[in-house]
Design an enzyme around this catalytic site. Structure first.
Site, PDB file in Angstrom:
ATOM      1  N   HIS A   1      -5.120   9.290  -0.441  1.00  0.00           N
ATOM      2  CA  HIS A   1      -5.147   8.641   0.881  1.00  0.00           C
ATOM      3  C   HIS A   1      -6.049   9.315   1.842  1.00  0.00           C
ATOM      4  O   HIS A   1      -5.659   9.649   2.942  1.00  0.00           O
ATOM      5  CB  HIS A   1      -3.580   8.588   1.227  1.00  0.00           C
ATOM      6  CG  HIS A   1      -3.649   7.304   2.286  1.00  0.00           C
ATOM      7  ND1 HIS A   1      -4.200   7.295   3.437  1.00  0.00           N
ATOM      8  CD2 HIS A   1      -3.074   5.644   1.857  1.00  0.00           C
ATOM      9  CE1 HIS A   1      -3.851   6.242   4.242  1.00  0.00           C
ATOM     10  NE2 HIS A   1      -3.223   5.108   2.989  1.00  0.00           N
TER      11      HIS A   1
ATOM     12  N   HIS B   1      -5.781   2.661  -4.579  1.00  0.00           N
ATOM     13  CA  HIS B   1      -5.612   3.089  -3.095  1.00  0.00           C
ATOM     14  C   HIS B   1      -6.194   4.386  -2.917  1.00  0.00           C
ATOM     15  O   HIS B   1      -5.496   5.066  -1.982  1.00  0.00           O
ATOM     16  CB  HIS B   1      -4.319   2.714  -2.548  1.00  0.00           C
ATOM     17  CG  HIS B   1      -4.435   2.496  -0.958  1.00  0.00           C
ATOM     18  ND1 HIS B   1      -4.968   1.929  -0.263  1.00  0.00           N
ATOM     19  CD2 HIS B   1      -3.401   3.061   0.091  1.00  0.00           C
ATOM     20  CE1 HIS B   1      -4.951   1.553   0.990  1.00  0.00           C
ATOM     21  NE2 HIS B   1      -3.855   2.661   1.287  1.00  0.00           N
TER      22      HIS B   1
ATOM     23  N   ASP C   1       0.794  -1.177  -0.154  1.00  0.00           N
ATOM     24  CA  ASP C   1       0.008  -0.025  -0.067  1.00  0.00           C
ATOM     25  C   ASP C   1       0.769   1.373  -0.199  1.00  0.00           C
ATOM     26  O   ASP C   1       2.095   1.319   0.454  1.00  0.00           O
ATOM     27  CB  ASP C   1      -0.958   0.039   1.260  1.00  0.00           C
ATOM     28  CG  ASP C   1      -2.069  -1.101   1.179  1.00  0.00           C
ATOM     29  OD1 ASP C   1      -2.224  -1.844   0.239  1.00  0.00           O
ATOM     30  OD2 ASP C   1      -2.864  -1.129   2.210  1.00  0.00           O
ATOM     31  N   ASP C   2       0.145   2.379  -0.554  1.00  0.00           N
ATOM     32  CA  ASP C   2       0.560   3.544  -0.248  1.00  0.00           C
ATOM     33  C   ASP C   2       1.750   4.183  -1.272  1.00  0.00           C
ATOM     34  O   ASP C   2       2.238   5.290  -1.261  1.00  0.00           O
ATOM     35  CB  ASP C   2       1.172   3.913   1.208  1.00  0.00           C
ATOM     36  CG  ASP C   2       0.210   3.882   2.029  1.00  0.00           C
ATOM     37  OD1 ASP C   2      -0.928   3.491   1.722  1.00  0.00           O
ATOM     38  OD2 ASP C   2       0.323   3.929   3.362  1.00  0.00           O
TER      39      ASP C   2
ATOM     40  N   HIS D   1       3.848  -2.337   3.162  1.00  0.00           N
ATOM     41  CA  HIS D   1       3.993  -0.921   2.454  1.00  0.00           C
ATOM     42  C   HIS D   1       5.331  -0.677   1.936  1.00  0.00           C
ATOM     43  O   HIS D   1       6.337  -1.037   2.255  1.00  0.00           O
ATOM     44  CB  HIS D   1       3.772   0.014   3.655  1.00  0.00           C
ATOM     45  CG  HIS D   1       2.244  -0.093   4.464  1.00  0.00           C
ATOM     46  ND1 HIS D   1       2.249  -1.068   5.244  1.00  0.00           N
ATOM     47  CD2 HIS D   1       1.209   0.686   4.246  1.00  0.00           C
ATOM     48  CE1 HIS D   1       0.772  -0.742   5.721  1.00  0.00           C
ATOM     49  NE2 HIS D   1       0.275   0.202   5.133  1.00  0.00           N
TER      50      HIS D   1
END
Length: 741
Positions: free
Chosen positions: A162, A158, A107-108, A259
């Site tokens: 965010h 995603h 993620d991210d 991540h």
């Protein structure tokens, strides 16, 4: 004495020189609102770019656990089901991966530092993963997303910035998905079918708020992916803990949460390099989420699956939208990067200018106040003061009386050239019946023409030129002409003071005159490249003026034009701070705008007119390579770039670190305040008016920015700016002392 239009002989020649147009300044005429439209469009585009940058840079906290809310509307089949949730086409179902199957999910990202290192580990172990990317980062690093996609990795959504989606309106939520989709399309040419909500967790932690979001993404055609094994690498618990958290129960499948952005991911990289071979030794297979789902769907008991999984090809329309989105963001990024570079440049220039002023202006003041300083033998030859006057009835009497009553021992002749006034300017002067004052009436031909006419009416070698609204102190002429004891001096700039200091606008100008004008003139004096002898108080050697053809009307800043011409011709131009003249500053913002607009535009014209001096030799070349760059740097470029400080102040206070932004701005204000105190001390002024200095940052400075910007736009568009006559009230001498020691 009244003289009617004495245009003959030398006068006619000087008038011809002043009136002859310069081909460099022949411009097309455009309507004023055209310039405003251009300026407004530029400001609008610039503001839009900053808003895009602010949106893209919306700060977020990387994934972490958030306590769930109520579970009233979440079906048990979802809470007790698998991590892959399908709510497309009204379905409510979930799926597990096959046993001993691992889907590594990140993620991210993408992150330019950590994503490449994670990809290296994956390629080394010949494993593919699923990356849930943040759209803003994809827009900045599309090559990383393309690299992972071409290597067989899967890309999911995603969101774009965010955010906490439950706190956003529905239309913003949809933007977060669609904009990320477009960024992925731009990077890969394919779309994403998977989505992972920020701050989501395992399926049994889905609360009502998240369930509403999951159902909505299903209506948009997306499949939600939760986690089963949270490595908790966002806590940076150590490599051993990350590996331990990522291992599923023996024989079970898992979507593992890791991540590749959001901070230092060194532990994640190290843990991944240990985790993959460890699980491979235990008989686990690694796959992407979509490939694992396809294997699940081959089981007849799994039932029907979603219509679209993986990364299907994008349409041409999607690719065009993706290109537009990424291009806008890249422009915004480049603009912001440029702004930060310019911010550093502005800061460096401001500091350099401030310390140069401290050093050189202080040196100038110490030298002039030294007991051994002298221009030479006292100057006692007769002086002619020329006062060009057009509709100056409000202040002409005070101005003429102050000039005629000066204590200069050599004798003062005052010539008032009435330039076609439609009021009683000439009559007021005539009724004074002062013995050393005469009036000349001529048709309106402009200030340069009036000054040239006045010069032909005297044979005195020293000529003082004064605006019709200016009041001299008794000893001003005496101090002003003393530098002519040096035969190399061709002109002398006096010290202009604001007389009407009753309004806030006038006080701001008083501060500017002391800091920006007189402090600068000390610097230019020491550097021997004075660019302007002010029209309010200046003295000239008549011979020097005749050599350059007298005053010219090629520009709207005839005082700057003539001063540059004198410097180029080898004459020294100096500053005499003891020769003080009190002028009436504009009392309203509109009047101030008109005045400074003319000044700024005229200065640009004069610089352009004398640009060839940069490549010339001798005194002209010295001025061109010293004076013009200094004026361009500190008089044009620095003021043009100075708004960046205010722009980044507002941007920082609204969208980034408020404390750091405020501290930087206060540091700049402190530097300006220090320069103001030094300037006021050197000019022997009371510090009391400086209380309005902080207020000046929020109105006056912005007005000066806009004036300079509009002047530049006017110059670039080739427009001709007409002269604006300011309204006078005759208050120039309100603050002027009757006498001074």
């Amino acid at each position: 004495m009244t003289v009617e239009s004495p245009l003959s002989g030398d006068a006619a020649e000087l008038t011809h020189v002043a009136s002859k147009p310069d081909p460099n300044f022949v411009g097309r005429s455009i309507k004023p609102f055209g310039r405003w439209i251009v300026t407004a469009i530029l400001l609008g585009v610039f503001s839009s770019v900053l808003l895009v940058e602010a949106y893209v840079n919306a700060g977020f906290v990387s994934d972490h656990a958030i306590p769930p809310g109520a579970y009233d509307t979440v079906p048990d089949t979802i809470l007790q089901g698998g991590p892959i949730i399908d709510t497309t086409r009204g379905a409510v179902r979930s799926f597990h991966l096959p046993n001993r199957t691992i889907a590594l999910t990140f993620d991210d990202g993408p992150d330019p530092t950590w994503t490449p290192r994670i990809l290296q580990v994956l390629r080394r172990h010949r494993v593919n993963a699923t990356f849930f990317v943040v759209g803003a980062q994809v827009s900045r690093h599309p090559q990383l997303v393309e690299q992972m996609f071409r290597a067989g990795d899967e890309v999911g959504i995603h969101t774009f910035t965010h955010p906490r989606l439950s706190e956003l309106p529905r239309w913003r939520q949809h933007q977060e998905y669609s904009q990320t989709q477009m960024a992925i399309v731009r990077a890969t040419g394919h779309k994403a079918a998977l989505v992972r909500l920020p701050y989501s967790s395992t399926a049994d932690a889905i609360d009502d708020a998240n369930w509403d979001l999951i159902r909505d993404t299903g209506r948009l055609g997306y499949i939600n992916v939760m986690t089963e094994a949270d490595s908790r690498d966002w806590e940076r618990p150590g490599t051993d803990a990350i590996v331990r958290n990522a291992i599923p129960p023996d024989g079970k499948s898992a979507t593992v949460l890791l991540h590749d952005a959001g901070g230092d991911r060194m532990q994640t990289v190290a843990a991944l390099d240990r985790l993959i071979p460890l699980l491979q030794q235990r008989g686990y297979t690694f796959t992407t989420v979509s490939d694992g789902l396809r294997k699940t769907l081959t089981n007849p008991q799994a039932g029907a699956g979603p219509a679209v999984i993986g990364n299907p090809p994008a349409s041409a329309a999607d690719e065009r939208q993706g290109f537009a989105l990424v291009t806008v963001i890249q422009i915004a990024d480049e603009t912001m990067s440029l702004l930060f570079v310019l911010f550093i440049a502005v800061g460096a220039l401001t500091v350099a200018r401030t310390f140069a002023l401290f050093a050189l202006a202080g040196r100038h003041a110490r030298r002039r106040r030294s007991a051994t300083w002298s221009w030479g033998p006292p100057v006692n030859e007769p002086v002619t003061v020329i006062v060009p006057a057009f509709n100056e009835q409000e202040g002409i009497e005070a101005a003429v009386r102050s000039l005629a009553g000066g204590d200069y021992p050599g004798g003062i002749e005052v010539v008032v050239v009435d330039d076609g006034s439609t009021d009683d300017t000439a009559g007021i002067v005539e009724r004074l019946q002062l013995p050393n004052v005469r009036v000349v009436r001529i048709p309106n031909g402009g200030k340069p023409n009036a000054l040239n006419v006045g010069m032909t009416l005297t044979d005195h070698d020293i000529v003082v030129m004064v605006d019709g609204d200016t009041v001299f102190e008794p000893d001003s002429v005496r101090h002003l002409v003393q530098p002519f004891a040096d035969p190399n001096v061709g002109a002398v700039a006096g010290n202009v003071k604001v007389g009407n200091r009753t309004s806030v606008v006038a006080r701001w100008q008083h501060i500017e005159y002391v800091i920006g004008f007189n402090l600068d003139r000390r610097l230019y004096d020491v550097m021997r490249c004075m660019p302007t002898v002010p029209g309010a108080i200046g003295a000239f050697r008549r011979q020097a003026l005749l050599e350059i053809g007298g005053m010219s009307d090629d520009t709207l800043a005839e005082d700057t034009d003539v001063t540059m011409a004198l410097c180029r011709n080898g004459w020294q131009v100096v500053y005499e701070e003891r020769a003080r003249a009190w002028t009436e500053a504009p009392a309203t913002l509109r009047q101030l705008w008109l005045q400074r607009y003319r000044w700024s535009y005229g200065t640009m014209q004069a610089m352009w007119k004398h640009r060839c001096s940069v490549v010339e030799r001798g005194p002209s070349g010295r001025f061109g390579r010293v004076g013009l760059p200094l004026l361009a740097l500190f008089g044009i470029l620095l003021p043009l770039l100075a708004p960046i400080i205010d722009i980044l102040l507002v941007y920082g206070l609204l969208f980034t670190n408020r404390i750091e932004t405020a501290a930087a701005w206060l540091a700049m204000l402190g530097l300006q305040a220090l320069a103001a105190v030094v300037a006021f001390r050197l000019d022997r002024e009371k510090l009391t008016p400086l209380w309005v200095l902080p207020l000046q940052q929020f109105v006056y400075r912005q007005l000066m920015y806009l004036v300079l910007i509009q002047s530049l736009v006017t110059a670039l568009t080739g427009a001709r700016l007409r002269w604006h006559k300011l309204r006078r009230t005759g208050s120039a001498g309100v603050a002027a002392p009757v006498s001074r020691a």
